[in-house]
Design an enzyme around this catalytic site. Structure first.
Site, PDB file in Angstrom:
ATOM      1  N   ASP A  17       0.815  -1.207   0.000  1.00  0.00           N
ATOM      2  CA  ASP A  17       0.000   0.000   0.000  1.00  0.00           C
ATOM      3  C   ASP A  17       0.852   1.262   0.000  1.00  0.00           C
ATOM      4  OD1 ASP A  17      -1.661  -2.213   0.807  1.00  0.00           O
ATOM      5  OD2 ASP A  17      -3.172  -0.768   1.412  1.00  0.00           O
ATOM      6  N   ARG A  97      -0.859   2.922  16.288  1.00  0.00           N
ATOM      7  CA  ARG A  97      -1.160   4.038  15.387  1.00  0.00           C
ATOM      8  C   ARG A  97      -0.956   5.420  16.019  1.00  0.00           C
ATOM      9  NH1 ARG A  97       0.101   0.478  12.288  1.00  0.00           N
ATOM     10  NH2 ARG A  97      -1.388  -0.481  10.858  1.00  0.00           N
ATOM     11  N   ASP A 126      -7.998   2.349  10.879  1.00  0.00           N
ATOM     12  CA  ASP A 126      -6.726   3.049  10.971  1.00  0.00           C
ATOM     13  C   ASP A 126      -6.808   4.484  10.475  1.00  0.00           C
ATOM     14  OD1 ASP A 126      -5.232   1.162  12.256  1.00  0.00           O
ATOM     15  OD2 ASP A 126      -4.312   0.323  10.445  1.00  0.00           O
ATOM     16  N   SER A 178      -3.477  -8.719   4.073  1.00  0.00           N
ATOM     17  CA  SER A 178      -3.014  -7.500   4.706  1.00  0.00           C
ATOM     18  C   SER A 178      -2.502  -7.887   6.087  1.00  0.00           C
ATOM     19  CB  SER A 178      -4.166  -6.493   4.832  1.00  0.00           C
ATOM     20  OG  SER A 178      -3.751  -5.361   5.555  1.00  0.00           O
TER      21      SER A 178
END
Length: 403
Positions: A17, A97, A126, A178
């Site tokens: 990504d 995060r 996210d 992922s």
């Protein structure tokens, strides 16, 4: 008039990504891209990640070792609160995060960038976690979220884009998983996992062996705590990151910490995630065991009532919110006496509490014993029961009178 974007700081992992996003940002915005990669213990060759970013035309690449900060300032506070989302997820991606986004925003301000960018999709959590952090800490920065802007709609299309632009990636059309890996956990989504009926293929797991392949002999591990924080394993003091890495190795070898969850995302949909959190599972079990010995009953029950809300805040991206900070103060106050040692047994996927001791213990054998004692008058219980049963007695009398 909207200011042109001359510089953008991208949260860069070197995966599919963000590698595609890096190239796309250069083409779409014609801006200088600064890549930021946080080392949270993902075990990748970060020199190669840096070299890959440079090969894609990035002049300025930040690669920072944040492992100790990650564990000490994010993972351990979360574990002090026993945060667990929907009964089983120990929030390994969620807690990473805010740290990544905080440092990314700091770099953007330092470099004079107008924008920050991330690789989160428009369907996921996210994006919320990144952008709430940006807003809380650096509200003037513009956010570029490519998954909400470009025309590509699948990981297959990203793989094709990478092939057209000669961007080396490890994901394939056959295995479009992922994956998010850090020192606390690994998560897996996508591919065959999108069918909740299908079992996750054993070959995807990276931190743990399957319970069936784990040793036939159990081991015991003693975790030493000070004020709710783990500080030692089997009597040996370790830094936060080293301690967690050590427990990951022990737990992984015994198949500890696998979770398969269909969870409720903040954006409203259900999603299937598979997780490995070996060291975190050990610490969660040990911590709760020591708390049972050292925390006052009403304090423990009140704190437990906060856990679902606290876990929701972390999952939904509100680490830097005033309500999370307020709850954290209460949690940490309750942890002052959570000092001592908890002993757990690891055996074929199971982490079992087998012992706990503390100088701060509230457990009194002379009171709790079933043998003869001189400190507890059992007759006192009679009045206690009568008082607590009074409302039930009155209710029963009312029922009888109205029947």
């Amino acid at each position: 008039m909207t200011r042109p974007i001359k510089k953008v700081v991208l949260a860069y992992s070197g995966g599919l990504d963000t590698s595609v996003i890096l190239k796309w940002l250069q083409e779409t915005y014609e801006a200088e891209v600064i890549a930021f990669c946080a080392d949270l213990g993902q075990g990748e060759d970060l020199k190669a990640v840096k070299a890959k970013a440079r090969a894609l035309g990035v002049k300025n690449v930040y690669v920072e070792d944040l492992r100790e900060t990650f564990v000490a300032d994010y993972v351990f506070p979360m574990l002090r609160g026993n945060a667990m989302y929907e009964g089983s997820y120990l929030l390994g991606t969620s807690i990473a995060r805010p740290l990544i986004a905080r440092r990314q925003a700091e770099i953007a301000l330092k470099e004079g960038a107008e924008a920050v960018s991330h690789g989160a999709t428009g369907k996921g959590n996210d994006q919320v976690r990144f952008e709430l952090t940006y807003t809380a800490l650096a509200p003037r920065l513009k956010v570029i979220a490519p998954w909400r802007e470009w025309s590509m709609r699948s990981r297959r299309e990203l793989i094709e884009y990478a092939e057209r632009h000669h961007i080396p990636v490890t994901a394939t059309k056959a295995k479009p998983y992922s994956m998010d890996l850090n020192l606390f956990h690994v998560s897996y989504e996508g591919g065959i996992l999108e069918d909740p009926w299908e079992a996750p293929p054993d070959e995807i797991f990276q931190m743990t062996v399957s319970p069936e392949q784990a040793p036939n002999r159990a081991i015991e591990v003693a975790i030493g705590y000070e004020a709710g924080n783990p500080v030692a394993v089997d009597g040996k003091n370790m830094s936060p990151a080293r301690l967690l890495a050590h427990l990951n190795k022990l737990g992984g070898a015994h198949g500890i910490g696998r979770v398969d969850l269909v969870e409720n995302r903040y954006v409203g949909m259900k999603s299937r995630g598979v997780y490995e959190t070996p060291g975190g599972t050990i610490l969660h079990v040990a911590h709760r065991g020591l708390e049972s010995l050292t925390m006052d009953r009403e304090v423990l029950h009140l704190r437990d009532s906060l856990i679902p809300r606290y876990a929701d805040l972390i999952y939904n991206g509100y680490w830097f919110s005033p309500e999370r900070e307020m709850i954290q103060v209460a949690i940490d106050e309750a942890q002052r006496d959570v000092t001592g040692t908890a002993r757990v047994k690891l055996y074929k996927g199971n982490c079992i509490l087998v012992g706990r001791r503390s100088k701060q213990s509230l457990y009194r054998l002379d009171i709790a014993t079933f043998e003869e004692d001189e400190v507890y008058n059992q007759k006192d219980a009679e009045g206690f029961i009568r008082l607590n049963a009074l409302r039930l007695k009155i209710r029963a009398q009312r029922k009888k009178a109205s029947s």
